[in-house]
Scaffold this active site. Structure first.
Site, PDB file in Angstrom:
ATOM      1  N   ASP A 195      -0.552  14.554  -8.629  1.00  0.00           N
ATOM      2  CA  ASP A 195       0.761  14.877  -8.059  1.00  0.00           C
ATOM      3  C   ASP A 195       1.723  15.267  -9.167  1.00  0.00           C
ATOM      4  O   ASP A 195       2.690  14.556  -9.464  1.00  0.00           O
ATOM      5  CB  ASP A 195       1.282  13.685  -7.244  1.00  0.00           C
ATOM      6  CG  ASP A 195       0.421  13.409  -6.020  1.00  0.00           C
ATOM      7  OD1 ASP A 195      -0.052  14.381  -5.394  1.00  0.00           O
ATOM      8  OD2 ASP A 195       0.209  12.234  -5.690  1.00  0.00           O
ATOM      9  N   ARG A 247      -0.649   7.304  -9.014  1.00  0.00           N
ATOM     10  CA  ARG A 247       0.149   6.722 -10.094  1.00  0.00           C
ATOM     11  C   ARG A 247      -0.509   5.611 -10.909  1.00  0.00           C
ATOM     12  O   ARG A 247      -0.245   5.527 -12.112  1.00  0.00           O
ATOM     13  CB  ARG A 247       1.502   6.276  -9.535  1.00  0.00           C
ATOM     14  CG  ARG A 247       2.376   7.476  -9.165  1.00  0.00           C
ATOM     15  CD  ARG A 247       3.460   7.137  -8.192  1.00  0.00           C
ATOM     16  NE  ARG A 247       2.902   6.816  -6.879  1.00  0.00           N
ATOM     17  CZ  ARG A 247       3.631   6.462  -5.824  1.00  0.00           C
ATOM     18  NH1 ARG A 247       4.942   6.374  -5.942  1.00  0.00           N
ATOM     19  NH2 ARG A 247       3.051   6.205  -4.670  1.00  0.00           N
ATOM     20  N   ASP A 285      -1.751  24.047  12.988  1.00  0.00           N
ATOM     21  CA  ASP A 285      -1.169  25.258  13.593  1.00  0.00           C
ATOM     22  C   ASP A 285      -2.057  25.632  14.773  1.00  0.00           C
ATOM     23  O   ASP A 285      -2.956  24.867  15.145  1.00  0.00           O
ATOM     24  CB  ASP A 285      -1.104  26.381  12.541  1.00  0.00           C
ATOM     25  CG  ASP A 285       0.030  27.372  12.808  1.00  0.00           C
ATOM     26  OD1 ASP A 285       0.201  27.775  13.982  1.00  0.00           O
ATOM     27  OD2 ASP A 285       0.731  27.753  11.871  1.00  0.00           O
ATOM     28  N   ASP A 302      -5.557  18.986  -0.548  1.00  0.00           N
ATOM     29  CA  ASP A 302      -4.872  18.174   0.472  1.00  0.00           C
ATOM     30  C   ASP A 302      -3.670  18.938   1.018  1.00  0.00           C
ATOM     31  O   ASP A 302      -2.533  18.674   0.648  1.00  0.00           O
ATOM     32  CB  ASP A 302      -4.451  16.863  -0.207  1.00  0.00           C
ATOM     33  CG  ASP A 302      -3.708  15.910   0.709  1.00  0.00           C
ATOM     34  OD1 ASP A 302      -3.785  16.057   1.941  1.00  0.00           O
ATOM     35  OD2 ASP A 302      -3.027  15.001   0.176  1.00  0.00           O
ATOM     36  N   LYS A 340      -7.509  15.546  -6.693  1.00  0.00           N
ATOM     37  CA  LYS A 340      -6.819  15.933  -5.449  1.00  0.00           C
ATOM     38  C   LYS A 340      -5.622  16.801  -5.806  1.00  0.00           C
ATOM     39  O   LYS A 340      -4.780  16.402  -6.621  1.00  0.00           O
ATOM     40  CB  LYS A 340      -6.343  14.706  -4.667  1.00  0.00           C
ATOM     41  CG  LYS A 340      -5.610  15.097  -3.373  1.00  0.00           C
ATOM     42  CD  LYS A 340      -5.313  13.893  -2.503  1.00  0.00           C
ATOM     43  CE  LYS A 340      -3.978  13.265  -2.749  1.00  0.00           C
ATOM     44  NZ  LYS A 340      -2.830  13.993  -2.197  1.00  0.00           N
ATOM     45  N   LYS A 352      -3.308  19.573   4.527  1.00  0.00           N
ATOM     46  CA  LYS A 352      -3.005  19.048   5.875  1.00  0.00           C
ATOM     47  C   LYS A 352      -2.596  20.140   6.864  1.00  0.00           C
ATOM     48  O   LYS A 352      -1.481  20.133   7.402  1.00  0.00           O
ATOM     49  CB  LYS A 352      -1.905  17.982   5.808  1.00  0.00           C
ATOM     50  CG  LYS A 352      -2.227  16.784   4.932  1.00  0.00           C
ATOM     51  CD  LYS A 352      -1.158  15.723   5.055  1.00  0.00           C
ATOM     52  CE  LYS A 352      -1.444  14.484   4.244  1.00  0.00           C
ATOM     53  NZ  LYS A 352      -1.329  14.648   2.784  1.00  0.00           N
ATOM     54  N   THR A 394       0.625   7.497   7.253  1.00  0.00           N
ATOM     55  CA  THR A 394       1.032   6.094   7.059  1.00  0.00           C
ATOM     56  C   THR A 394       2.552   5.947   7.067  1.00  0.00           C
ATOM     57  O   THR A 394       3.072   4.855   7.174  1.00  0.00           O
ATOM     58  CB  THR A 394       0.449   5.527   5.747  1.00  0.00           C
ATOM     59  OG1 THR A 394       0.595   6.507   4.727  1.00  0.00           O
ATOM     60  CG2 THR A 394      -1.012   5.177   5.901  1.00  0.00           C
TER      61      THR A 394
END
Ligand code: C5P
Length: 232
Positions: free
Chosen positions: A10, A211, A64, A59, A32, A61, A119
């Site tokens: 990230d 992280r 549509d 990733d 990822k 997601k 989540t």
């Protein structure tokens, strides 16, 4: 594919991502790539990380109409990623179309997994905002079963749900699980966390760890610890 640790890269851009990946001299972690990095750098970053020998979970997601998802998946398939994903809420027809789009002329394709309920969604927001009134655990399991029926390979879920998903959908249905922290680590914004060792005992197939590795003083050591605890 065998069980493994997937590192959530990230990062805001290519420079930080490659600085991080360059610190691994012996191993090639499964990576990822999420929306932030993909939208910042475009598909070139996927090709470059792949060319360096990493496996990639893209990733993005998708959600549509079936035809749009099918075409988008076909583009992602040409990028040669190993896993991609979509929202099960897009319906079984969308998931089936996605699989068609992903499948290459030779019949091969990346693995396709579904997000059930994020989540960040809880019972209250699901009822108030989405008008879904079943208990959230039931909704998650229903989405997992629908993904299985559509022919998908697995779901993203909490390690705490991995056992139930395997019971309902079969042991070969993949559980890819974020929300992992070291026993002595900072939880950050993750609420329901497990350690890598607990995730193994609960039956997770892949743990997604960000992280605790990327923000560690020694990321390579943290990655190795994670692999050791998860793979035993
Ligand atoms: O840094 P951390 O280990 O919390 O990162 C977990 C990764 O998994 C992040 O990229 C986050 O977006 C992703 N994720 C998650 N929970 C979900 C789905 C994805 O934490 N339900």
């Amino acid at each position: 594919m065998a069980k493994d640790v997937i590192v959530a890269c990230d990062f805001a851009g290519a420079e930080q991502t490659f600085a991080f990946l360059d610190s691994f001299t012996e191993e090639k972690p499964f990576v990822k790539i999420g929306m932030e990095l993909f939208y910042a750098e475009g598909p070139g970053i996927v090709r470059e990380i792949k060319a360096r020998g990493h496996r990639i979970f893209l990733d993005l997601k998708l959600h549509d109409i079936p035809n749009t998802v099918k075409k988008a998946m076909s583009v992602l398939s040409a990028l040669d990623v190993d896993i991609c994903n979509l929202h099960a809420a897009g319906t079984k027809a969308m998931m089936q179309a996605a699989l068609e789009g992903l499948t290459r002329p030779d019949g091969s394709r990346p693995l396709l997994i579904a997000v059930t309920q994020l989540t960040s969604t809880d019972q209250e927001s699901m009822e108030n905002d989405l008008l879904i009134h079943a208990p959230i655990d039931e909704v998650v399991m229903h989405y997992a079963k629908t993904a299985r029926e559509a022919g998908l390979d697995g779901v993203v879920c909490s390690p705490l749900e991995a056992g139930k998903v395997h019971e309902a959908c079969g042991g070969g249905f993949l559980t890819v699980t974020p929300g992992v922290r070291f026993a002595d680590g900072d939880k950050g914004d993750q609420k329901r966390v497990t350690t890598p060792g607990e995730a193994r005992l609960l039956g997770s197939d892949y743990i997604v760890v960000g992280r605790p590795i990327t923000a560690a003083a020694d990321p390579v050591a943290a990655y190795r610890r994670c692999v050791k605890e998860f793979l035993g």
